[in-house]
Design a protein around this motif. Structure first.
Motif, PDB file in Angstrom:
ATOM      1  N   TYR A 161       9.558 -22.905  34.494  1.00  0.00           N
ATOM      2  CA  TYR A 161       9.967 -23.953  33.591  1.00  0.00           C
ATOM      3  C   TYR A 161       8.886 -24.894  32.897  1.00  0.00           C
ATOM      4  O   TYR A 161       9.145 -25.337  31.984  1.00  0.00           O
ATOM      5  N   HIS A 162       7.778 -24.675  33.591  1.00  0.00           N
ATOM      6  CA  HIS A 162       6.667 -25.465  32.801  1.00  0.00           C
ATOM      7  C   HIS A 162       6.229 -24.995  31.426  1.00  0.00           C
ATOM      8  O   HIS A 162       5.829 -25.922  30.434  1.00  0.00           O
ATOM      9  N   ASN A 163       6.419 -23.583  31.058  1.00  0.00           N
ATOM     10  CA  ASN A 163       6.217 -22.989  29.873  1.00  0.00           C
ATOM     11  C   ASN A 163       7.115 -23.624  28.673  1.00  0.00           C
ATOM     12  O   ASN A 163       6.937 -24.023  27.672  1.00  0.00           O
ATOM     13  N   HIS A 164       8.344 -24.052  29.116  1.00  0.00           N
ATOM     14  CA  HIS A 164       9.310 -24.609  28.480  1.00  0.00           C
ATOM     15  C   HIS A 164       9.093 -25.914  28.351  1.00  0.00           C
ATOM     16  O   HIS A 164       9.118 -26.518  27.230  1.00  0.00           O
ATOM     17  N   ALA A 165       9.012 -26.719  29.360  1.00  0.00           N
ATOM     18  CA  ALA A 165       8.813 -28.275  29.309  1.00  0.00           C
ATOM     19  C   ALA A 165       7.675 -28.575  28.487  1.00  0.00           C
ATOM     20  O   ALA A 165       7.520 -29.630  27.916  1.00  0.00           O
ATOM     21  N   SER A 166       6.696 -27.947  28.821  1.00  0.00           N
ATOM     22  CA  SER A 166       5.348 -28.554  28.026  1.00  0.00           C
ATOM     23  C   SER A 166       5.445 -28.248  26.530  1.00  0.00           C
ATOM     24  O   SER A 166       4.981 -29.176  25.815  1.00  0.00           O
ATOM     25  N   VAL A 167       6.242 -27.532  26.182  1.00  0.00           N
ATOM     26  CA  VAL A 167       6.494 -27.095  24.721  1.00  0.00           C
ATOM     27  C   VAL A 167       7.144 -28.195  24.191  1.00  0.00           C
ATOM     28  O   VAL A 167       7.145 -28.677  23.014  1.00  0.00           O
ATOM     29  N   LEU A 168       8.429 -28.404  24.901  1.00  0.00           N
ATOM     30  CA  LEU A 168       9.331 -29.310  24.542  1.00  0.00           C
ATOM     31  C   LEU A 168       8.852 -30.903  24.201  1.00  0.00           C
ATOM     32  O   LEU A 168       9.209 -31.502  23.368  1.00  0.00           O
ATOM     33  N   THR A 169       7.998 -30.972  24.984  1.00  0.00           N
ATOM     34  CA  THR A 169       7.567 -32.426  25.185  1.00  0.00           C
ATOM     35  C   THR A 169       6.669 -32.621  23.801  1.00  0.00           C
ATOM     36  O   THR A 169       6.182 -34.008  23.506  1.00  0.00           O
ATOM     37  N   ALA A 170       6.103 -31.668  23.371  1.00  0.00           N
ATOM     38  CA  ALA A 170       5.178 -31.846  22.179  1.00  0.00           C
ATOM     39  C   ALA A 170       5.917 -31.263  20.887  1.00  0.00           C
ATOM     40  O   ALA A 170       5.160 -31.286  19.970  1.00  0.00           O
ATOM     41  N   SER A 171       7.120 -30.855  20.911  1.00  0.00           N
ATOM     42  CA  SER A 171       7.697 -30.413  19.849  1.00  0.00           C
ATOM     43  C   SER A 171       8.035 -31.502  18.810  1.00  0.00           C
ATOM     44  O   SER A 171       8.553 -32.808  19.023  1.00  0.00           O
ATOM     45  N   ALA A 172       7.968 -30.855  17.524  1.00  0.00           N
ATOM     46  CA  ALA A 172       8.495 -31.815  16.391  1.00  0.00           C
ATOM     47  C   ALA A 172       9.914 -31.700  16.421  1.00  0.00           C
ATOM     48  O   ALA A 172      10.411 -32.626  15.205  1.00  0.00           O
ATOM     49  N   ASP A 173      10.609 -30.749  16.678  1.00  0.00           N
ATOM     50  CA  ASP A 173      11.985 -30.450  16.489  1.00  0.00           C
ATOM     51  C   ASP A 173      13.066 -30.682  17.717  1.00  0.00           C
ATOM     52  O   ASP A 173      14.205 -30.758  17.458  1.00  0.00           O
ATOM     53  N   ALA A 174      12.213 -30.720  18.963  1.00  0.00           N
ATOM     54  CA  ALA A 174      13.126 -30.876  20.245  1.00  0.00           C
ATOM     55  C   ALA A 174      12.663 -32.056  20.999  1.00  0.00           C
ATOM     56  O   ALA A 174      11.404 -32.384  20.923  1.00  0.00           O
ATOM     57  N   GLU A 175      13.292 -32.553  21.659  1.00  0.00           N
ATOM     58  CA  GLU A 175      12.963 -33.397  23.047  1.00  0.00           C
ATOM     59  C   GLU A 175      13.658 -33.005  24.291  1.00  0.00           C
ATOM     60  O   GLU A 175      14.485 -32.409  24.129  1.00  0.00           O
ATOM     61  N   LEU A 176      12.829 -33.238  25.188  1.00  0.00           N
ATOM     62  CA  LEU A 176      13.539 -32.866  26.812  1.00  0.00           C
ATOM     63  C   LEU A 176      14.249 -33.807  27.103  1.00  0.00           C
ATOM     64  O   LEU A 176      13.721 -34.733  27.754  1.00  0.00           O
ATOM     65  N   TYR A 177      15.564 -33.616  27.100  1.00  0.00           N
ATOM     66  CA  TYR A 177      16.547 -34.604  27.560  1.00  0.00           C
ATOM     67  C   TYR A 177      16.623 -34.797  28.973  1.00  0.00           C
ATOM     68  O   TYR A 177      16.947 -35.780  29.715  1.00  0.00           O
ATOM     69  N   ALA A 178      16.484 -33.435  29.771  1.00  0.00           N
ATOM     70  CA  ALA A 178      17.049 -33.383  31.057  1.00  0.00           C
ATOM     71  C   ALA A 178      16.532 -32.050  31.700  1.00  0.00           C
ATOM     72  O   ALA A 178      16.381 -31.181  31.199  1.00  0.00           O
ATOM     73  N   VAL A 179      16.227 -32.305  32.999  1.00  0.00           N
ATOM     74  CA  VAL A 179      16.126 -30.758  33.709  1.00  0.00           C
ATOM     75  C   VAL A 179      17.039 -30.956  34.952  1.00  0.00           C
ATOM     76  O   VAL A 179      17.322 -31.974  35.322  1.00  0.00           O
ATOM     77  N   CYS A 180      17.158 -29.727  35.272  1.00  0.00           N
ATOM     78  CA  CYS A 180      18.425 -29.315  36.368  1.00  0.00           C
ATOM     79  C   CYS A 180      17.849 -28.376  37.351  1.00  0.00           C
ATOM     80  O   CYS A 180      17.179 -27.362  36.948  1.00  0.00           O
ATOM     81  N   ASP A 181      18.041 -28.639  38.523  1.00  0.00           N
ATOM     82  CA  ASP A 181      17.871 -27.665  39.785  1.00  0.00           C
ATOM     83  C   ASP A 181      18.753 -28.206  40.802  1.00  0.00           C
ATOM     84  O   ASP A 181      18.861 -29.243  41.221  1.00  0.00           O
ATOM     85  N   ARG A 182      19.164 -27.076  41.345  1.00  0.00           N
ATOM     86  CA  ARG A 182      20.035 -27.233  42.694  1.00  0.00           C
ATOM     87  C   ARG A 182      19.297 -27.706  43.856  1.00  0.00           C
ATOM     88  O   ARG A 182      19.921 -28.315  44.786  1.00  0.00           O
TER      89      ARG A 182
END
Length: 341
Positions: free
Chosen positions: A15-36
């Protein structure tokens, strides 16, 4: 234009590979993460400054969420992707697309019915070496593609399957297979992509040589693949090596060849080798071969915004599912089989 709100389901190692990109993205923001597992979700939310959720259905039903990233065990990709698309979300799922061809087809059908963008993380297609090799092959400069090979020799011991986070690995029901569907699927995808055209038939064998009694899936596999174009591919993958050796993909043509390992080597008849090393090696355990995850995720969001098909959508992603289905069928009957359309 406001950023698209994204949520990641699954806070395991990838998930880090996705989260790190989203936090630096010009087009998206990381709104939430989910895990059981609440502790994993809480740790991820704290690390990336977003909301923590423990039930994936809360993500699916949240009207604030526009895009869902699936970083879950293999068996959950298809049902979660289908549910999310039907709820009006775009979906980017980690590999494999699904644990069976029938599930992959259902995902593709749902994307068509809902009009939502479905992407599959075959990020090695975006590495500079892969892009350069594909451009060269498609230009015709090296002549017709005759064949190719893919080789993966890695190390996965009993501890890999017995750790708490990996309890789903090692079973056909949850992982869908072994070394083929997990460790080497990126290389298999890249081999078929660079060979061009569509897989026609194959002959394959799979076995468990090292971890009998620990896992029920294969740790070693070999494939002889025939493409509709006439090109022939050979593929070998094992988790029985003493370490994680560089992956190799070689494509042979009438007038030369290309070889991808840690770099790209171009051979032309009668000329010195040309070595292309983009030196874009990313950091981190899961950043194999470069910056592919960032490039893929950025392109995924651009495709949504621009209203164009995503380059690694269901039509592309399903090729590996078709090949894997044929591999296990061939291994079971011991003969060459056709690859289903």
């Amino acid at each position: 234009m406001p950023k698209m709100r994204a949520a990641i389901i699954g806070c395991g190692c990838i998930y880090h590979n996705h989260a790190s990109v989203l936090t630096a993205s010009a087009d998206a923001e990381l709104y939430a993460v989910c895990d059981r597992v609440p502790a994993r979700a809480d740790a991820a939310a704290k690390k990336y400054g977003c909301k923590a959720v423990y039930d994936y259905k809360e993500i699916i039903n949240d009207p604030q969420v526009e895009v869902v990233h699936l970083c879950t065990p293999h068996d959950l990709h298809a049902p979660m992707a289908i549910e999310a698309m039907r709820a009006g979300k775009h979906v980017l799922t980690e590999k494999p697309m699904a644990i069976s061809l029938s599930y992959a087809r259902e995902m593709k059908k749902t994307a068509q019915e809902t009009g939502k963008t479905l992407g599959i993380c075959f990020q090695n297609r975006y590495n500079a070496t892969s892009v350069r090799a594909r451009q060269l092959l498609e230009s015709g400069e090296l002549g017709a593609v005759l064949g190719g090979r893919g080789i993966v020799t890695w190390d996965r011991g009993a501890d890999y399957y017995q750790q708490a986070e990996g309890e789903w690995r090692g079973s056909f029901e949850r992982e869908g297979g072994g070394v083929l569907i997990n460790q080497s699927i990126h290389t298999l995808d890249l081999l078929t992509l660079l060979l061009g055209g569509q897989p026609l038939s194959l002959s394959a064998s799979v076995s468990c040589k090292r971890l009998r009694g620990v896992i029920e899936v294969e740790d070693t596999a070999d494939i002889l693949l025939q493409m509709e174009s006439g090109a022939r591919g050979v593929f070998y993958a094992t988790n029985c090596y003493c370490g994680n050796a560089p992956i190799e993909v070689t494509i042979c043509c009438e007038k030369g060849s290309v070889r991808i390992d840690d770099k790209l080597t171009i051979q032309r008849a009668g000329q010195p080798d040309e070595v292309f090393d983009p030196n874009e090696h990313a950091e981190g355990e899961k950043n194999y071969w470069g910056l592919g995850h960032k490039k893929l995720i950025d392109d995924f969001y651009c495709s949504i915004i621009e209203g164009r098909p995503f380059a690694v959508g269901p039509e592309e992603g399903i090729v590996s599912s078709r090949v894997l289905e044929a591999v296990y069928r061939s291994a079971a009957v011991g003969t060459e089989v056709q690859v289903e359309k």
